[in-house]
Design an enzyme around this catalytic site. Structure first.
Site, PDB file in Angstrom:
ATOM      1  N   ASP A 157      -2.105  10.737  -2.581  1.00 53.49           N
ATOM      2  CA  ASP A 157      -2.387   9.677  -3.554  1.00 53.49           C
ATOM      3  C   ASP A 157      -2.605  10.242  -4.953  1.00 53.49           C
ATOM      4  O   ASP A 157      -2.390   9.564  -5.950  1.00 53.49           O
ATOM      5  CB  ASP A 157      -3.596   8.859  -3.106  1.00 53.49           C
ATOM      6  CG  ASP A 157      -3.199   7.993  -1.928  1.00 53.49           C
ATOM      7  OD1 ASP A 157      -3.186   8.504  -0.791  1.00 53.49           O
ATOM      8  OD2 ASP A 157      -2.834   6.821  -2.149  1.00 53.49           O
TER       9      ASP A 157
ATOM     10  N   LYS B 232      -5.126   9.884   2.618  1.00 59.65           N
ATOM     11  CA  LYS B 232      -5.863   9.026   3.552  1.00 59.65           C
ATOM     12  C   LYS B 232      -6.950   9.788   4.300  1.00 59.65           C
ATOM     13  O   LYS B 232      -6.746  10.911   4.747  1.00 59.65           O
ATOM     14  CB  LYS B 232      -4.854   8.415   4.536  1.00 59.65           C
ATOM     15  CG  LYS B 232      -5.414   7.505   5.611  1.00 59.65           C
ATOM     16  CD  LYS B 232      -6.306   6.398   5.088  1.00 59.65           C
ATOM     17  CE  LYS B 232      -5.639   5.546   4.037  1.00 59.65           C
ATOM     18  NZ  LYS B 232      -6.596   4.620   3.369  1.00 59.65           N
TER      19      LYS B 232
ATOM     20  N   GLN C  93      -2.838   2.457   9.718  1.00 59.80           N
ATOM     21  CA  GLN C  93      -1.519   2.609   9.072  1.00 59.80           C
ATOM     22  C   GLN C  93      -0.578   3.460   9.924  1.00 59.80           C
ATOM     23  O   GLN C  93       0.640   3.331   9.824  1.00 59.80           O
ATOM     24  CB  GLN C  93      -1.675   3.253   7.681  1.00 59.80           C
ATOM     25  CG  GLN C  93      -2.289   2.358   6.630  1.00 59.80           C
ATOM     26  CD  GLN C  93      -3.787   2.517   6.540  1.00 59.80           C
ATOM     27  OE1 GLN C  93      -4.461   2.780   7.527  1.00 59.80           O
ATOM     28  NE2 GLN C  93      -4.334   2.344   5.354  1.00 59.80           N
TER      29      GLN C  93
ATOM     30  N   ARG D 251       0.848  -1.190   0.000  1.00 56.11           N
ATOM     31  CA  ARG D 251       0.000   0.000   0.000  1.00 56.11           C
ATOM     32  C   ARG D 251       0.885   1.241   0.000  1.00 56.11           C
ATOM     33  O   ARG D 251       2.098   1.134   0.127  1.00 56.11           O
ATOM     34  CB  ARG D 251      -0.946  -0.012   1.217  1.00 56.11           C
ATOM     35  CG  ARG D 251      -0.177  -0.397   2.491  1.00 56.11           C
ATOM     36  CD  ARG D 251      -0.637   0.281   3.691  1.00 56.11           C
ATOM     37  NE  ARG D 251      -0.554   1.705   3.569  1.00 56.11           N
ATOM     38  CZ  ARG D 251       0.564   2.417   3.715  1.00 56.11           C
ATOM     39  NH1 ARG D 251       1.719   1.844   3.964  1.00 56.11           N
ATOM     40  NH2 ARG D 251       0.531   3.730   3.596  1.00 56.11           N
TER      41      ARG D 251
HETATM   42  O1  MRU Z   1      -4.840   3.164   1.783  1.00 52.90           O
HETATM   43  P1  MRU Z   1      -3.367   3.408   1.826  1.00 52.90           P
HETATM   44  O2  MRU Z   1      -2.718   2.917   3.071  1.00 52.90           O
HETATM   45  O3  MRU Z   1      -2.678   2.935   0.572  1.00 52.90           O
HETATM   46  O4  MRU Z   1      -3.232   4.993   1.835  1.00 52.90           O
HETATM   47  C1  MRU Z   1      -1.959   5.546   1.770  1.00 52.90           C
HETATM   48  C2  MRU Z   1      -1.940   7.019   1.909  1.00 52.90           C
HETATM   49  O5  MRU Z   1      -2.952   7.679   1.987  1.00 52.90           O
HETATM   50  C3  MRU Z   1      -0.587   7.651   1.860  1.00 52.90           C
HETATM   51  O6  MRU Z   1      -0.560   8.803   2.630  1.00 52.90           O
HETATM   52  C4  MRU Z   1      -0.254   8.008   0.395  1.00 52.90           C
HETATM   53  O7  MRU Z   1      -0.460   6.899  -0.439  1.00 52.90           O
HETATM   54  C5  MRU Z   1       1.115   8.489   0.254  1.00 52.90           C
HETATM   55  S1  MRU Z   1       2.313   7.219   0.579  1.00 52.90           S
HETATM   56  C6  MRU Z   1       3.853   7.918   0.352  1.00 52.90           C
END
Ligand code: MRU
Length: 336
Positions: free
Chosen positions: A233, A244, A192, A47
């Site tokens: 993202d 997130k 996370q 992830r």
């Molecule tokens: O659902 P996830 O755990 O993949 O979400 C990840 C995030 O929101 C991170 O902050 C984002 O992907 C940046 S990772 C460098």
């Protein structure tokens, strides 16, 4: 330098550190079929936007090997590549990386593998650049003194192939002796922050504490925090940033408190085809993630849910977007 390897290509297989098990267990998955990789992406064994981009690129090599093994045709291959690209919709890095390697399919497996390696290498290098640009930005703004920094979700070596994005800036600040403490939001519903970010901070001996997401605004408004840093993202060209779920609440509190709120992400997370955040597709995840906890029912049976994995922080609440190229001064009206 971080020694954590979340995504690696080893002997023709995609090797992933299974992030669903951390911090209890450090177990690696050795994957050589596309369905298992898609499953790993969907259930968040791998992830974080850059990490799923790199995994997606290598998954195309796996797709080529699989088609060869089962003697399927190019139509099946294209279907597999589409399925990898669409495994998660919000992080643009996945679609970006898959489409980037897809262009090499006609040149054969080795060309696809070389391009996937190149994507991994670029990601690895981007971390150090973001780290120093972000640290310089903070020092310019707040002075060269140890800071208390708040972060949300996990943006470290587990989410990338580098030292990380927002957490990479934290690591760089720490290496310069400028981190007093990190407040790591636990990050509901999949933790996370308390499982992964805390694990990384612990390994790096960076002082930290974890807090429920609902305590972040209190921590900020009560003057405990000097600056907040998050990853992204997908970033639209006006600076609106998807990250997130819970990120926007942190941004609003920082705005009210008058402290910096930084978004740190590689250029591969910037999607200039999106005018603003309203065009970003937000992944909605299944009910069980909030009605159950590790299989245990924690809500009335049949409770309806609202479980978006991400939210969009409007650019007006963002001080700057840090990439490996530069600090975009969003609060001063700069666009990407
Ligand atoms: O659902 P996830 O755990 O993949 O979400 C990840 C995030 O929101 C991170 O902050 C984002 O992907 C940046 S990772 C460098």
């Amino acid at each position: 330098m971080s020694t954590i390897k979340a995504v690696e290509w080893v002997d023709g297989k995609l090797v992933l550190l299974d992030q669903t098990l951390i911090p209890i267990e450090e177990k690696y998955l050795h994957l050589s079929d596309v369905d298992s990789i898609i499953d790993a992406i969907k259930r968040l064994a791998v992830r974080g936007a850059p990490a799923i981009g790199v995994a997606g690129a290598y998954a195309v090599v796996v797709a080529l090997d699989e088609v060869e093994r089962v003697k399927a045709g190019s139509e099946k291959l294209e279907q597999m590549i589409d399925a990898i690209r669409d495994a998660r919709p919000t992080a643009v890095n996945l679609a970006w990386a898959v489409e980037r390697v897809r262009k090499f399919v006609a040149q054969g497996r080795e060309a696809v593998l070389a391009e996937a390696d190149q994507i991994a290498k670029e990601d690895r290098l981007s971390g150090d650049a973001m780290g120093s640009i972000g640290a310089d930005w903070l020092i310019n703004r707040l002075g060269s003194k140890p800071l208390t920094l708040l972060t949300h979700c996990n943006t470290g070596s587990l989410a990338t192939t580098s030292i990380g994005t927002a957490l990479g800036v934290v690591r760089t600040m720490h290496s310069r002796g400028l981190v007093k403490e990190v407040y790591a939001d636990e990050t509901r519903p999949l933790l996370q922050g308390s499982r992964l970010t805390a694990w990384e901070l612990e390994k790096s001996s960076i002082p930290y504490r974890i807090l429920p997401d609902g305590a972040a605004s209190m921590a900020i408004l009560s003057g405990r925090i000097d600056a907040a840093l998050i990853g992204a993202d997908r970033i639209a060209r006006n600076g609106d940033s998807a990250n997130k779920i819970g990120s926007v609440a942190v941004a609003l509190a920082c705005h009210e408190a008058g402290i910096p709120f930084l978004v740190v992400a590689p250029e591969s997370t910037v999607d200039r085809s999106k005018k603003d955040g309203s065009e970003i597709d937000i992944e909605i995840r299944k009910d069980e993630e909030i009605t159950h906890f590790k299989g245990l029912q924690v809500a009335p049976l049949g409770a309806k849910t609202f479980n978006p994995a991400f939210d969009v922080t409007p650019s007006k609440y963002i001080s700057a977007v840090i990439t490996e190229i530069k600090a975009y001064e969003i609060a001063k009206g700069e666009v990407l």
